[in-house]
Write a protein that holds these residues in place. Sequence first.
Motif, short mmCIF file in Angstrom:
data_model
loop_
_atom_site.label_atom_id
_atom_site.label_comp_id
_atom_site.label_asym_id
_atom_site.label_seq_id
_atom_site.Cartn_x
_atom_site.Cartn_y
_atom_site.Cartn_z
N ASP A 20 -15.89 18.09 -33.76
CA ASP A 20 -14.64 17.82 -32.96
C ASP A 20 -14.95 16.48 -32.01
O ASP A 20 -14.04 15.80 -31.83
CB ASP A 20 -14.40 19.09 -32.00
N LYS A 21 -16.35 16.45 -31.43
CA LYS A 21 -16.46 15.40 -30.72
C LYS A 21 -16.56 14.00 -31.27
O LYS A 21 -15.81 13.19 -31.06
CB LYS A 21 -17.84 15.66 -29.93
N VAL A 22 -16.97 13.86 -32.36
CA VAL A 22 -16.95 12.74 -33.22
C VAL A 22 -15.45 12.22 -33.61
O VAL A 22 -15.24 11.01 -33.34
CB VAL A 22 -17.89 12.80 -34.58
N ALA A 23 -14.72 13.21 -33.95
CA ALA A 23 -13.50 13.01 -34.52
C ALA A 23 -12.46 12.59 -33.30
O ALA A 23 -11.91 11.72 -33.41
CB ALA A 23 -13.02 14.35 -35.09
N ALA A 24 -12.93 13.31 -31.98
CA ALA A 24 -12.05 12.73 -30.86
C ALA A 24 -12.61 11.29 -30.46
O ALA A 24 -11.38 10.52 -30.06
CB ALA A 24 -12.39 13.71 -29.80
N GLN A 25 -13.71 11.02 -30.58
CA GLN A 25 -14.23 9.76 -30.31
C GLN A 25 -13.39 8.60 -31.15
O GLN A 25 -12.98 7.63 -30.62
CB GLN A 25 -15.53 9.41 -29.99
N VAL A 26 -13.31 8.88 -32.24
CA VAL A 26 -12.88 7.91 -33.33
C VAL A 26 -11.47 7.78 -32.87
O VAL A 26 -10.82 6.85 -33.21
CB VAL A 26 -13.03 8.55 -34.73
N VAL A 72 -11.39 -0.82 -34.52
CA VAL A 72 -11.06 -0.95 -36.08
C VAL A 72 -12.16 -0.20 -36.85
O VAL A 72 -13.43 -0.22 -36.55
CB VAL A 72 -11.32 -2.24 -36.51
N VAL A 73 -11.98 0.93 -37.63
CA VAL A 73 -12.90 1.82 -38.23
C VAL A 73 -13.14 0.77 -39.59
O VAL A 73 -12.61 0.29 -40.32
CB VAL A 73 -12.37 2.94 -39.04
N VAL A 74 -14.70 0.44 -39.30
CA VAL A 74 -15.25 -0.55 -40.54
C VAL A 74 -15.50 0.38 -41.81
O VAL A 74 -15.25 0.11 -42.76
CB VAL A 74 -16.34 -1.33 -40.01
N THR A 75 -15.78 1.61 -41.56
CA THR A 75 -16.36 2.39 -42.66
C THR A 75 -16.61 3.82 -42.09
O THR A 75 -16.68 4.07 -40.91
CB THR A 75 -17.75 2.03 -43.52
N GLY A 76 -15.93 4.91 -42.76
CA GLY A 76 -16.02 6.21 -42.47
C GLY A 76 -14.77 6.60 -41.74
O GLY A 76 -13.79 6.11 -41.92
N GLY A 77 -15.11 7.40 -40.68
CA GLY A 77 -14.06 7.95 -39.63
C GLY A 77 -13.43 9.05 -39.99
O GLY A 77 -12.57 9.64 -39.17
N ASN A 78 -13.80 10.00 -41.06
CA ASN A 78 -13.18 11.14 -41.41
C ASN A 78 -14.25 12.28 -41.47
O ASN A 78 -15.43 11.91 -41.91
CB ASN A 78 -12.46 11.10 -42.68
N ARG A 79 -13.91 13.62 -41.17
CA ARG A 79 -14.61 14.63 -41.41
C ARG A 79 -14.67 14.71 -43.12
O ARG A 79 -13.72 14.23 -44.10
CB ARG A 79 -13.92 16.08 -41.17
N GLU A 94 -18.27 11.56 -41.99
CA GLU A 94 -18.72 10.44 -42.67
C GLU A 94 -19.59 9.47 -41.65
O GLU A 94 -19.26 9.56 -40.65
CB GLU A 94 -17.54 9.79 -43.19
N PRO A 95 -20.62 8.84 -42.12
CA PRO A 95 -21.17 7.83 -41.22
C PRO A 95 -20.20 6.85 -40.79
O PRO A 95 -19.61 6.27 -41.86
CB PRO A 95 -22.39 7.23 -41.97
#
Length: 501
Positions: free
Chosen positions: A350-356, A365-372, A383-384
């Motif tokens: 949840d914390k990583v998703a919220a920061q993204v 800008v999401v260069v790579t990853g960004g998703n559960r 995802e890294p």
Amino acid sequence: MGEISPAIDSKLKHPELFRNQAYVNGKWIEAKSGKRFDIIDPGTNEKFASCPDMAAEDVDDAVKAAHEAFLAYRTFTPRTRADLLAKFDALIREHKDDLATILVFETGKPLAEAYGEIEYATSFTRWFAGEAERIQGTTFPAAMPGRRIFTIKQPLGVCAALVPWNFPIAMVLRKASAALAAGCTMVAKPSPETPLSALTLAYLAEKAGYPKGVFNVLPTTLANTPSLSEALCRHPTVKKVSFTGSTRVGKILSAHCASTLKKLTLELGGNCPFVVFDDANLDQACDALMALKFRHAGQACVTANRVYVQKGVYDEFAALLAAKTQEIRVGHGMDKSTTMGPVTVPTGLDKVAAQVEDAKKHGGVVVTGGNRITSLNNGYFFEPTIIANATQKMKIASEETFGPLLALFPFDTEEEAVKLANDTSMGLASYCFTKNVDRIWRMFENLEAGMIGLNSGNSSAAESPFGGIKESGFGKESGKDVAINEYLITKTGTLTLEGQY
């Protein structure tokens, strides 16, 4: 006793190492309440074991046992304490395969990283086995004639270790090795997610020959953790508390310890900056960052959180980093092809998703990853992820992430980089990459952190003092003299002679 899942039982070479009861005064016991709690494999979100849910009411017996043991253990010679630590060290190394397996199921980290943690952890048992025989007093020349001044070092007494889930074996042994070498006894409270590895250590300590009561382990749930920890901190017989965890909890524990003026070591939050200058070796910096950031899915206090890259190499470094990140293989830790496992607790997702999402709202800008990742055994996978064009307005600039997410911040000048890096209440570790030797020294002196990686992403070693400044805590663990002194008192003797000669 609780049952053990076939998923892990079949993988253990020595099933007797698997211990799922509390360990107090040399006995394997249940909680006074009779309650137990489940241990979850973060790679599958499935129960694989259970442990007694020890509570505040169980603390006094453990502390009394540790104190009774201390009265005898403090008289052991330094050589005897060194020999015991050496036997303990040998047994841990002998059973590293089973310990690594337990670590994977508890934390989710890949098997190779689990072996790496055990190697790191045993560096403390080996180091402090040597330090045990190097505890020395001093003599001082007196200003007054006929006077002699000297000191001796003595063990503090019963110590409490409150350890996190991200490196449960290393954090127990970094604290316990110093305490046991000094002649102290210990009550350890492992994290609710990772009690089994600590209990295995207790079993091996018993096999090494430690007397009953010298090393005790109290597993507990998240619900009982605050009250149990408070009971340890306020207990008048406990003379020192060592805690690794969040700054918020560290402040609470500090208040608890204040009532009895306990000695306290706090290793708290990180939010560590990683600075890359135009003249850096980008391959060297990128390789260091990959290991530092994505080890254990970014769940380390010293991991790089904010990556500041000078504008002259920003695009090149971002492309290099993205290419290497896309090679990461995410999966269950027991899969030998896995290079990054799940996060250990679901709230980490949840914390990583919220920061993204916050970063994207502020122009990131999401260069790579960004998703559960929802396709892997119901585990806690993300995802890294790399965020470019990061700014100080984003949560990732001020919040410790503790997940597989890093943000790239551009900067122009050295002065700007130092200001941005130091713009945090934390001060655990900082990292700097440059081939300018003058700048190396300036950054070493100007970065506000207890540990500075200079063209290096690894500041952790048994021989190196470990600890932070500012709201990252105080006190040192590991290193020569300083760490073992955290478990000793210095007693000064003053002798006045009659007559002169």
